[in-house]
Design a protein around this motif. Structure first.
Motif, PDB file in Angstrom:
ATOM      1  N   GLU A   4       0.866  -1.172   0.000  1.00  0.00           N
ATOM      2  CA  GLU A   4       0.000   0.000   0.000  1.00  0.00           C
ATOM      3  C   GLU A   4       0.906   1.227   0.000  1.00  0.00           C
ATOM      4  N   ALA A   5       0.514   2.226  -0.781  1.00  0.00           N
ATOM      5  CA  ALA A   5       1.291   3.473  -0.835  1.00  0.00           C
ATOM      6  C   ALA A   5       0.327   4.644  -0.882  1.00  0.00           C
ATOM      7  N   GLY A   6       0.746   5.768  -0.299  1.00  0.00           N
ATOM      8  CA  GLY A   6      -0.115   6.936  -0.323  1.00  0.00           C
ATOM      9  C   GLY A   6       0.512   8.142   0.329  1.00  0.00           C
ATOM     10  N   LEU A   7      -0.332   9.122   0.549  1.00  0.00           N
ATOM     11  CA  LEU A   7       0.031  10.386   1.167  1.00  0.00           C
ATOM     12  C   LEU A   7      -0.732  10.485   2.481  1.00  0.00           C
ATOM     13  N   TRP A   8      -0.034  10.812   3.562  1.00  0.00           N
ATOM     14  CA  TRP A   8      -0.626  10.883   4.903  1.00  0.00           C
ATOM     15  C   TRP A   8      -0.349  12.260   5.495  1.00  0.00           C
ATOM     16  N   VAL A   9      -1.384  12.882   6.078  1.00  0.00           N
ATOM     17  CA  VAL A   9      -1.263  14.167   6.760  1.00  0.00           C
ATOM     18  C   VAL A   9      -1.819  13.979   8.171  1.00  0.00           C
ATOM     19  N   CYS A  10      -1.068  14.448   9.175  1.00  0.00           N
ATOM     20  CA  CYS A  10      -1.464  14.253  10.565  1.00  0.00           C
ATOM     21  C   CYS A  10      -1.246  15.540  11.357  1.00  0.00           C
ATOM     22  N   THR A  11      -2.268  15.966  12.090  1.00  0.00           N
ATOM     23  CA  THR A  11      -2.210  17.194  12.880  1.00  0.00           C
ATOM     24  C   THR A  11      -1.526  16.942  14.232  1.00  0.00           C
ATOM     25  N   PRO A  12      -1.125  18.009  14.933  1.00  0.00           N
ATOM     26  CA  PRO A  12      -0.438  17.855  16.217  1.00  0.00           C
ATOM     27  C   PRO A  12      -1.232  17.038  17.235  1.00  0.00           C
ATOM     28  N   GLY A  13      -0.473  16.318  18.045  1.00  0.00           N
ATOM     29  CA  GLY A  13      -1.031  15.464  19.082  1.00  0.00           C
ATOM     30  C   GLY A  13      -0.064  14.333  19.363  1.00  0.00           C
ATOM     31  N   SER A  14      -0.488  13.373  20.195  1.00  0.00           N
ATOM     32  CA  SER A  14       0.383  12.246  20.525  1.00  0.00           C
ATOM     33  C   SER A  14      -0.441  10.975  20.689  1.00  0.00           C
ATOM     34  N   TRP A  15       0.230   9.832  20.446  1.00  0.00           N
ATOM     35  CA  TRP A  15      -0.433   8.539  20.527  1.00  0.00           C
ATOM     36  C   TRP A  15       0.610   7.432  20.685  1.00  0.00           C
ATOM     37  N   ARG A  16       0.130   6.286  21.138  1.00  0.00           N
ATOM     38  CA  ARG A  16       0.940   5.066  21.175  1.00  0.00           C
ATOM     39  C   ARG A  16       0.813   4.397  19.812  1.00  0.00           C
ATOM     40  N   LEU A  17       1.893   3.728  19.398  1.00  0.00           N
ATOM     41  CA  LEU A  17       1.906   3.111  18.072  1.00  0.00           C
ATOM     42  C   LEU A  17       2.638   1.779  18.118  1.00  0.00           C
ATOM     43  N   THR A  18       2.037   0.754  17.522  1.00  0.00           N
ATOM     44  CA  THR A  18       2.694  -0.520  17.256  1.00  0.00           C
ATOM     45  C   THR A  18       2.399  -0.852  15.804  1.00  0.00           C
ATOM     46  N   LEU A  19       3.451  -1.049  15.022  1.00  0.00           N
ATOM     47  CA  LEU A  19       3.282  -1.273  13.586  1.00  0.00           C
ATOM     48  C   LEU A  19       3.174  -2.764  13.261  1.00  0.00           C
ATOM     49  N   PRO A  20       2.076  -3.164  12.594  1.00  0.00           N
ATOM     50  CA  PRO A  20       1.877  -4.578  12.279  1.00  0.00           C
ATOM     51  C   PRO A  20       2.681  -5.049  11.064  1.00  0.00           C
ATOM     52  N   ARG A  21       3.296  -4.108  10.322  1.00  0.00           N
ATOM     53  CA  ARG A  21       4.103  -4.477   9.155  1.00  0.00           C
ATOM     54  C   ARG A  21       5.123  -3.380   8.872  1.00  0.00           C
ATOM     55  N   ASP A  22       6.087  -3.683   8.016  1.00  0.00           N
ATOM     56  CA  ASP A  22       7.107  -2.692   7.657  1.00  0.00           C
ATOM     57  C   ASP A  22       6.458  -1.466   7.038  1.00  0.00           C
TER      58      ASP A  22
END
Length: 117
Positions: free
Chosen positions: A48-66
């Protein structure tokens, strides 16, 4: 996109048809919101490929794939559960391996082209 090679011109400022991708699964402050534009998704959902935009803030993250991210704008820090923090901004390229976990804090809206495999 109906093209032999899906593409976005001006990805660093592109805003035309970004879709609301909602908030994060594990927010720490609940403010951050995601928008994006899917460029390509394989028949089985990957790659999957694309463009991602994210506003200020914070979160926990665990990535299920590369995930490979090339940051085009903004400023953030990715703090792994173990290891050194990764500060990102315009021009930063990062490969996050499957299973990467930690927290993310966005200070200025980030914009990234990404690819998942």
């Amino acid at each position: 996109m109906d093209s032999s090679a899906p593409h976005i011109h001006g990805a660093s400022t592109y805003d035309r048809d970004l879709r609301d991708w909602g908030g994060h699964l594990e927010p720490l402050d609940g403010r951050s919101q995601n928008r994006g534009r899917l460029l390509w998704k394989g028949d089985n959902g990957l790659p999957e490929a694309g463009l991602w935009v994210c506003t200020p803030g914070s979160w926990r993250l665990t990535l299920p794939r590369d995930e490979m991210c090339h940051f085009l704008a903004g400023r953030a820090v990715y703090r792994p559960s173990e290891g050194e923090p990764i500060e990102v901004g315009a021009g930063t390229l990062v490969h996050f391996p499957e299973g990467w976990s930690g927290t993310v804090e966005v200070f200025e809206t980030i914009r990234s082209v990404y690819m998942l495999r």
